[in-house]
Write a protein that holds these residues in place. Sequence first.
Motif, mmCIF file in Angstrom:
data_model
loop_
_atom_site.group_PDB
_atom_site.id
_atom_site.type_symbol
_atom_site.label_atom_id
_atom_site.label_comp_id
_atom_site.label_asym_id
_atom_site.label_seq_id
_atom_site.Cartn_x
_atom_site.Cartn_y
_atom_site.Cartn_z
ATOM 1 N N THR A 1 5.309 -8.596 9.844
ATOM 2 C CA THR A 1 5.591 -8.221 8.466
ATOM 3 C C THR A 1 4.305 -7.842 7.750
ATOM 4 O O THR A 1 3.300 -8.555 7.849
ATOM 5 C CB THR A 1 6.293 -9.373 7.716
ATOM 6 O OG1 THR A 1 7.583 -9.570 8.283
ATOM 7 C CG2 THR A 1 6.461 -9.058 6.238
ATOM 8 N N PHE A 2 4.350 -6.726 7.036
ATOM 9 C CA PHE A 2 3.223 -6.260 6.227
ATOM 10 C C PHE A 2 3.524 -6.471 4.749
ATOM 11 O O PHE A 2 4.673 -6.372 4.315
ATOM 12 C CB PHE A 2 2.986 -4.756 6.422
ATOM 13 C CG PHE A 2 2.535 -4.350 7.789
ATOM 14 C CD1 PHE A 2 1.200 -4.414 8.153
ATOM 15 C CD2 PHE A 2 3.452 -3.863 8.714
ATOM 16 C CE1 PHE A 2 0.785 -4.014 9.419
ATOM 17 C CE2 PHE A 2 3.046 -3.458 9.975
ATOM 18 C CZ PHE A 2 1.706 -3.529 10.328
ATOM 19 N N VAL A 3 2.467 -6.708 3.965
ATOM 20 C CA VAL A 3 2.551 -6.507 2.525
ATOM 21 C C VAL A 3 1.910 -5.171 2.215
ATOM 22 O O VAL A 3 0.986 -4.730 2.917
ATOM 23 C CB VAL A 3 1.875 -7.639 1.724
ATOM 24 C CG1 VAL A 3 2.599 -8.962 1.935
ATOM 25 C CG2 VAL A 3 0.395 -7.759 2.074
ATOM 26 N N VAL A 4 2.426 -4.512 1.184
ATOM 27 C CA VAL A 4 1.977 -3.177 0.807
ATOM 28 C C VAL A 4 1.183 -3.279 -0.490
ATOM 29 O O VAL A 4 1.672 -3.812 -1.484
ATOM 30 C CB VAL A 4 3.177 -2.228 0.602
ATOM 31 C CG1 VAL A 4 2.700 -0.828 0.220
ATOM 32 C CG2 VAL A 4 4.041 -2.185 1.860
ATOM 33 N N ARG A 5 -0.042 -2.760 -0.470
ATOM 34 C CA ARG A 5 -0.878 -2.719 -1.664
ATOM 35 C C ARG A 5 -1.030 -1.281 -2.138
ATOM 36 O O ARG A 5 -1.239 -0.373 -1.339
ATOM 37 C CB ARG A 5 -2.264 -3.314 -1.401
ATOM 38 C CG ARG A 5 -2.240 -4.797 -1.125
ATOM 39 C CD ARG A 5 -3.638 -5.415 -1.203
ATOM 40 N NE ARG A 5 -3.599 -6.838 -0.906
ATOM 41 C CZ ARG A 5 -3.268 -7.781 -1.783
ATOM 42 N NH1 ARG A 5 -2.972 -7.428 -3.031
ATOM 43 N NH2 ARG A 5 -3.245 -9.049 -1.434
ATOM 44 N N GLY A 6 -0.962 -1.096 -3.451
ATOM 45 C CA GLY A 6 -1.143 0.222 -4.024
ATOM 46 C C GLY A 6 -2.607 0.582 -4.160
ATOM 47 O O GLY A 6 -3.503 -0.170 -3.761
ATOM 48 N N ARG A 7 -2.864 1.737 -4.745
ATOM 49 C CA ARG A 7 -4.229 2.243 -4.868
ATOM 50 C C ARG A 7 -5.123 1.323 -5.685
ATOM 51 O O ARG A 7 -6.337 1.266 -5.482
ATOM 52 C CB ARG A 7 -4.207 3.643 -5.492
ATOM 53 C CG ARG A 7 -3.709 4.710 -4.556
ATOM 54 C CD ARG A 7 -3.761 6.095 -5.171
ATOM 55 N NE ARG A 7 -2.786 6.269 -6.240
ATOM 56 C CZ ARG A 7 -2.500 7.430 -6.813
ATOM 57 N NH1 ARG A 7 -3.128 8.527 -6.415
ATOM 58 N NH2 ARG A 7 -1.589 7.525 -7.761
ATOM 59 N N ASP A 8 -4.540 0.587 -6.636
ATOM 60 C CA ASP A 8 -5.338 -0.316 -7.469
ATOM 61 C C ASP A 8 -5.503 -1.698 -6.845
ATOM 62 O O ASP A 8 -6.086 -2.604 -7.458
ATOM 63 C CB ASP A 8 -4.718 -0.451 -8.859
ATOM 64 C CG ASP A 8 -3.329 -1.066 -8.825
ATOM 65 O OD1 ASP A 8 -2.814 -1.326 -7.709
ATOM 66 O OD2 ASP A 8 -2.750 -1.287 -9.914
ATOM 67 N N GLY A 9 -4.994 -1.885 -5.632
ATOM 68 C CA GLY A 9 -5.123 -3.161 -4.945
ATOM 69 C C GLY A 9 -4.002 -4.140 -5.203
ATOM 70 O O GLY A 9 -3.965 -5.216 -4.587
ATOM 71 N N GLY B 1 4.970 -4.391 -2.515
ATOM 72 C CA GLY B 1 6.138 -4.452 -1.663
ATOM 73 C C GLY B 1 5.841 -4.983 -0.279
ATOM 74 O O GLY B 1 4.772 -5.560 -0.028
ATOM 75 N N SER B 2 6.783 -4.768 0.619
ATOM 76 C CA SER B 2 6.654 -5.271 1.985
ATOM 77 C C SER B 2 7.529 -4.453 2.925
ATOM 78 O O SER B 2 8.547 -3.879 2.512
ATOM 79 C CB SER B 2 7.078 -6.740 2.041
ATOM 80 O OG SER B 2 7.036 -7.251 3.353
ATOM 81 N N SER B 3 7.128 -4.398 4.195
ATOM 82 C CA SER B 3 7.937 -3.770 5.240
ATOM 83 C C SER B 3 7.564 -4.414 6.567
ATOM 84 O O SER B 3 6.456 -4.944 6.723
ATOM 85 C CB SER B 3 7.698 -2.257 5.290
ATOM 86 O OG SER B 3 8.664 -1.619 6.109
ATOM 87 N N THR C 1 12.461 -3.663 4.172
ATOM 88 C CA THR C 1 11.541 -2.979 3.259
ATOM 89 C C THR C 1 12.026 -3.121 1.824
ATOM 90 O O THR C 1 13.202 -2.932 1.537
ATOM 91 C CB THR C 1 11.450 -1.483 3.622
ATOM 92 O OG1 THR C 1 10.966 -1.356 4.968
ATOM 93 C CG2 THR C 1 10.497 -0.759 2.674
ATOM 94 N N TRP C 2 11.121 -3.480 0.928
ATOM 95 C CA TRP C 2 11.430 -3.536 -0.499
ATOM 96 C C TRP C 2 10.171 -3.233 -1.301
ATOM 97 O O TRP C 2 9.050 -3.413 -0.822
ATOM 98 C CB TRP C 2 11.991 -4.907 -0.899
ATOM 99 C CG TRP C 2 11.139 -6.087 -0.504
ATOM 100 C CD1 TRP C 2 11.249 -6.846 0.621
ATOM 101 C CD2 TRP C 2 10.021 -6.635 -1.235
ATOM 102 N NE1 TRP C 2 10.288 -7.820 0.649
ATOM 103 C CE2 TRP C 2 9.522 -7.720 -0.482
ATOM 104 C CE3 TRP C 2 9.409 -6.310 -2.453
ATOM 105 C CZ2 TRP C 2 8.439 -8.494 -0.906
ATOM 106 C CZ3 TRP C 2 8.322 -7.072 -2.870
ATOM 107 C CH2 TRP C 2 7.850 -8.142 -2.101
ATOM 108 N N TYR C 3 10.383 -2.719 -2.506
ATOM 109 C CA TYR C 3 9.266 -2.375 -3.386
ATOM 110 C C TYR C 3 9.566 -2.815 -4.813
ATOM 111 O O TYR C 3 10.732 -2.876 -5.230
ATOM 112 C CB TYR C 3 9.017 -0.860 -3.397
ATOM 113 C CG TYR C 3 8.640 -0.285 -2.066
ATOM 114 C CD1 TYR C 3 7.374 -0.471 -1.529
ATOM 115 C CD2 TYR C 3 9.564 0.454 -1.324
ATOM 116 C CE1 TYR C 3 7.038 0.043 -0.288
ATOM 117 C CE2 TYR C 3 9.232 0.982 -0.089
ATOM 118 C CZ TYR C 3 7.968 0.768 0.417
ATOM 119 O OH TYR C 3 7.638 1.285 1.642
ATOM 120 N N ALA C 4 8.515 -3.092 -5.554
ATOM 121 C CA ALA C 4 8.648 -3.347 -6.982
ATOM 122 C C ALA C 4 9.138 -2.084 -7.680
ATOM 123 O O ALA C 4 8.914 -0.969 -7.207
ATOM 124 C CB ALA C 4 7.296 -3.766 -7.565
#
Length: 216
Positions: free
Chosen positions: A88-96, A100-102, A119-122
Amino acid sequence: MGDAGGLEQFGGGHPWDVVSGFVEPVTLTGDRWVTLEPLAHDHVPEIEAVAADGELGRLWFTGAPKAGAARDWVEMRLALQAPDTGLTFVVRGRDGSLVGSSSYMNVDGPNRRLEIGNTWYAASARRTGINSETKLLMLGHAFDELGCVAVEFRTHYFNSVSRSAIERLGAKLDGVLRSHQILPDGSRRDTVVYSILDIEWPAVRNNLQFRLGRNS
């Protein structure tokens, strides 16, 4: 990892004492939108904050964490992963910030197959290039580094948003597994199964890169 972005081996602080098997922990870095990190217990506070964004846990057909239950969600995901079963990964945006996760799921190393799912995102991450680049990185790693011959996507029959997103990737419908799962509320889930083959990956990659260019 070529056009899909950078990849580095991840070390320290992981559920595995020995890094081995088909799916090993890695950090995947995109060129525009995201960085993917393997899930760890340290992510609980951030996931708790994200779970309140858009009330993800109230979407009955997703596996997103419910508000106040981030620690339980992390423990559940970590208990399911191992080098031969998933990651499982956590997803970080450009600002850190964590958005979300996938996951890699249902890993079948001998047959060079796996599923991308859970997979889900804010809400704040939607209508951006975040999902496209996340899929570009995960598909690129699966096909180009792990040598997969097929990558699956599965979703609830009634999750029309997820089905549309999977189809926009270029995945083809394999079929519907009827009464595939019994959910906590007692209802039965019909699971829609899609896949992308290794021979289709170059065209799918071009499509994702084109979409990312428009989002940028």
